[in-house]
Design an enzyme around this catalytic site. Structure first.
Site: not given
Ligand code: CMP
Length: 143
Positions: A126, A112, A115, A9, A49
């Site tokens: 995807e 985080n 993905h 990311k 998403y």
């Molecule tokens: P990802 O695996 O990319 O898939 C969905 C994403 O939503 C997840 O990683 C997180 O980065 C994001 N996400 C989940 N919960 C929250 C939250 N409460 N606030 C912001 N982002 C979120």
């Protein structure tokens, strides 16, 4: 052979973590079959998403993923979807084990670092969103 979609990311790219993350998957024994550094458009972010579109953090999520370059990849190997999820760690870095990508590098659930597809259906969807069939390269059987 099973394939999965993995993406570093914008926070991971900005923090120079591409090399470390690629090395983890290479050392595990998976094969990189496609990769590109790219900027995600708002349309692609909303489609990628889509399952989260009713969540309160959807705007934050799409805003963040389009905020800078990402490194999109397809990895191939035995059981790669589930194993890559283990290597990435729990979605919330506060709960990810040390030794996982998010456990080692992440701090917040929004930023985080990485993905990865969560099922064979997501992986197929995807990969198709980010790559064309001809982008996926093949290795010799004995490599
Ligand atoms: P990802 O695996 O990319 O898939 C969905 C994403 O939503 C997840 O990683 C997180 O980065 C994001 N996400 C989940 N919960 C929250 C939250 N409460 N606030 C912001 N982002 C979120």
């Amino acid at each position: 052979m099973e394939k999965t979609f993995i993406m570093v990311k914008p926070d991971g790219v900005q923090r120079n973590l591409i090399g470390d993350i690629v090395q983890r998957f290479e050392k595990k024994g998976f094969k990189l079959v496609a990769a590109k550094l790219m900027q995600i458009s708002p349309d692609l972010a909303e489609e990628h998403y889509g399952e989260h579109k009713d969540k309160p953090f959807f705007g934050e999520l799409t805003g963040f993923i389009t905020s800078g370059p990402v490194f999109a990849m397809v990895w191939e190997g035995e059981n790669v979807i589930a194993t890559a999820r283990k290597m990435m760690g729990a979605t919330n870095p506060a709960e990810s084990d040390i030794g996982t990508v998010r456990g080692d590098f992440g701090l917040t659930v929004g930023k985080n670092v990485i993905h990865g597809s969560d099922s064979p259906e997501s992986a197929e969807r995807e990969i198709g969103l980010f790559f064309n069939e001809e982008d996926l390269l093949a290795y010799n059987k004995d490599q």
